[in-house]
Write a protein that holds these residues in place. Structure first.
Motif, PDB file in Angstrom:
ATOM      1  N   UNK A  44       0.833  -1.195   0.000  1.00 17.81           N
ATOM      2  CA  UNK A  44       0.000   0.000   0.000  1.00 17.81           C
ATOM      3  C   UNK A  44       0.875   1.257   0.000  1.00 17.81           C
ATOM      4  N   UNK A  45       1.938   1.232   0.779  1.00 17.66           N
ATOM      5  CA  UNK A  45       2.866   2.366   0.850  1.00 17.66           C
ATOM      6  C   UNK A  45       3.541   2.606  -0.496  1.00 17.66           C
ATOM      7  N   UNK A  46       4.050   1.521  -1.120  1.00 16.36           N
ATOM      8  CA  UNK A  46       4.723   1.659  -2.420  1.00 16.36           C
ATOM      9  C   UNK A  46       3.779   2.191  -3.485  1.00 16.36           C
ATOM     10  N   UNK A  47       2.564   1.679  -3.509  1.00 13.72           N
ATOM     11  CA  UNK A  47       1.592   2.113  -4.519  1.00 13.72           C
ATOM     12  C   UNK A  47       1.178   3.567  -4.297  1.00 13.72           C
ATOM     13  N   UNK A  48       1.029   3.936  -3.040  1.00 12.97           N
ATOM     14  CA  UNK A  48       0.658   5.325  -2.743  1.00 12.97           C
ATOM     15  C   UNK A  48       1.735   6.285  -3.240  1.00 12.97           C
ATOM     16  N   UNK A  49       3.004   5.937  -2.999  1.00 11.61           N
ATOM     17  CA  UNK A  49       4.097   6.794  -3.469  1.00 11.61           C
ATOM     18  C   UNK A  49       4.168   6.814  -4.987  1.00 11.61           C
ATOM     19  N   UNK A  50       3.976   5.652  -5.602  1.00 17.59           N
ATOM     20  CA  UNK A  50       4.054   5.558  -7.068  1.00 17.59           C
ATOM     21  C   UNK A  50       2.953   6.378  -7.726  1.00 17.59           C
ATOM     22  N   UNK A  51       1.749   6.252  -7.247  1.00 20.83           N
ATOM     23  CA  UNK A  51       0.638   6.993  -7.840  1.00 20.83           C
ATOM     24  C   UNK A  51       0.742   8.482  -7.533  1.00 20.83           C
ATOM     25  N   UNK A  52       1.265   8.795  -6.361  1.00 25.96           N
ATOM     26  CA  UNK A  52       1.447  10.202  -6.018  1.00 25.96           C
ATOM     27  C   UNK A  52       2.432  10.860  -6.952  1.00 25.96           C
ATOM     28  N   UNK A  53       3.481  10.132  -7.296  1.00 29.30           N
ATOM     29  CA  UNK A  53       4.515  10.671  -8.166  1.00 29.30           C
ATOM     30  C   UNK A  53       3.987  11.021  -9.544  1.00 29.30           C
TER      31      UNK A  53
END
Length: 477
Positions: A44-53
């Motif tokens: 969830x953390x990795x996806x949140x950062x990826x989509x935020x970027x």
């Protein structure tokens, strides 16, 4: 179940908020206790950062059948996941905690706009953590060493604020670390240069320019200054402080009237420049020209100047102006004697007759006012004590009052010659007109004797003044 529900935050594009949420969740989710929950959290953390970027819609659903995300991860990622766990948790915990006083100072310094903003520093210095009693002394000495190393690159008003809030003058005057005390004293006396115009330069250009400008200032009356000015102008040629320094370097090559014209032109372009206003005030006073009284308000504020030094061209190098002396003389001419006195007693050199006479005049007025207002005897004696630093006759009064036996010696010294010569005068002029004036002869000799006595006492007075004056004013603070 969405990634935001797992991270327990609302949908956001704030990278810092995502990291903080992850750090909080790590406190309760450990791989050894619940590997599946930890894996969901990390993904969830990795996806949140990826989509935020990429600024995408990041409400990504998770399968609720087994509470495992429907997005597959490679085996390599799963193996590396646990290897990176310790490092990742430490980084996010550091991100989560509040920065220390030292870290915050370094952070402000690295951002140029924050570095030159006094309100940013004020908030830092006055924060609760900065004034924590347990760490105050440690913070104070860290700040002192920081300014000793970086002070040249920080605006003077911020340095003054640090000295005021952390009482760094204690280190300058009392600290056994001589090297730190000397360096900090130099920082305290740095000129109030401007920094705002340098914001668009690259960091290395900013630092090079600031150092070169300061080097030009330091060697103003020595050879080699033009090389510093040329080097600084190659980086940035629109700095008003550097322009003013270049004008002042012409001292000795041009007469004062020419320099005054150049400074007038400079002030037209930089009307708020306090140092230039002070120089114009100095030049007008030196040339007995009409004074622009608006310049006084600017000269009262902080300017860069130091103790006057002689050179081959003028009595004083124009760049080095004793501002207290200058303002004291101006206010004395304006008959604002109280203000004049406050400046004159703080002049770098009060031994000159012109300064002593003016201070004496101000003190005598003060003494007269105190007597008229029926002040206490101790207050009147205190003024007489101060007067004795500037007037030899006032010193004699104080000295003889405290040592009454010396009064008898002085009278013997003064009347002795008169008593010896008076009989000779009366015998030789008993038939002439002078026989009626032997008392006049005696009086002349008494006065002469007192005068000779005072001349012999001058050296003693100078020693007394040098030894007592500084301590007297220190006790009055």
């Amino acid at each position: 179940m969405t990634i935001w529900e797992i991270l327990k935050i609302d949908k956001t594009t704030d990278k810092r908020a995502i990291k903080r949420a992850y750090a909080r969740a790590l406190k309760y989710t450990h791989p050894e206790d619940d590997p599946a929950a930890f894996q969901r959290l990390k993904e969830a953390f990795d996806l949140a950062l990826e989509c935020q970027e990429f600024n995408q819609d990041i409400s990504i659903p998770f399968s609720e059948a087994d509470n495992i995300p429907n997005i597959e991860k490679s085996e390599v990622e799963k193996i590396n996941l646990e290897m990176d766990l310790s490092k990742q948790r430490k980084e996010n915990i550091v991100e989560e905690r509040e920065l220390s006083f030292k870290e915050r100072i370094n952070e402000v310094y690295t951002k140029y706009k924050d570095r030159i903003d006094i309100e940013v520093w004020r908030g830092l210095f006055q924060s609760e953590s900065a004034f924590n009693m347990d760490t105050y002394e440690e913070n104070k000495y860290f700040l002192a060493n920081f300014l000793a190393e970086k002070g040249c690159f920080i605006p003077k008003n911020i340095i003054n604020l640090a000295f005021e809030l952390y009482n760094l003058n204690e280190i300058v005057s009392d600290d056994p670390n001589i090297r730190l005390a000397v360096t900090l004293r130099e920082v305290k006396n740095l000129p109030p240069f401007q920094f705002e115009a340098l914001q668009d330069l690259e960091e290395n250009e900013q630092n090079t320019f600031i150092m070169t400008r300061f080097s030009a200032y330091k060697c103003l009356e020595r050879k080699g200054i033009q090389s510093h000015i040329k080097r600084a102008k190659a980086i940035f040629d629109k700095d008003p402080d550097l322009e003013l320094i270049e004008i002042i370097t012409r001292t000795g090559k041009l007469n004062m009237n020419t320099i005054l014209k150049e400074i007038n032109s400079f002030i037209e372009r930089n009307p708020e420049h306090s140092t230039a206003r002070m120089y114009r005030l100095f030049l007008n006073k030196k040339l007995n020209s009409p004074i622009n009284y608006a310049d006084i308000d600017y000269a009262i504020s902080e300017t860069y100047f130091s103790i006057p030094r002689e050179n081959d061209f003028f009595d004083e190098i124009i760049f080095h102006v004793d501002k207290n002396r200058l303002l004291g003389l101006i206010y004395f001419d304006l008959k604002e004697y109280t203000t004049a006195y406050n400046y004159l007693i703080n002049a770098s050199d009060t031994s000159g007759k012109a300064i002593r006479d003016r201070i004496t005049y101000c003190l005598k007025l003060k003494l007269k006012q105190e007597k008229a207002s029926s002040s206490t005897k101790s207050k009147i004696n205190d003024i007489r004590k101060e007067l004795s630093f500037y007037s030899l006759l006032a010193y004699e009064r104080v000295y003889l009052k405290t040592r009454k036996k010396n009064l008898l010696l002085m009278l013997l010294f003064a009347t002795g010659p008169a008593s010896l010569i008076t009989p000779w005068i009366t015998d030789n002029h008993s038939r002439g007109i002078w026989s009626n004036y032997w008392l006049v002869y005696s009086l002349i000799f008494v006065i002469s004797g007192i005068g000779i006595h005072i001349l012999f006492r001058r050296e003693l007075w100078l020693k007394y003044r040098d030894a007592e004056r500084g301590q007297y004013y220190q006790n009055k603070k």
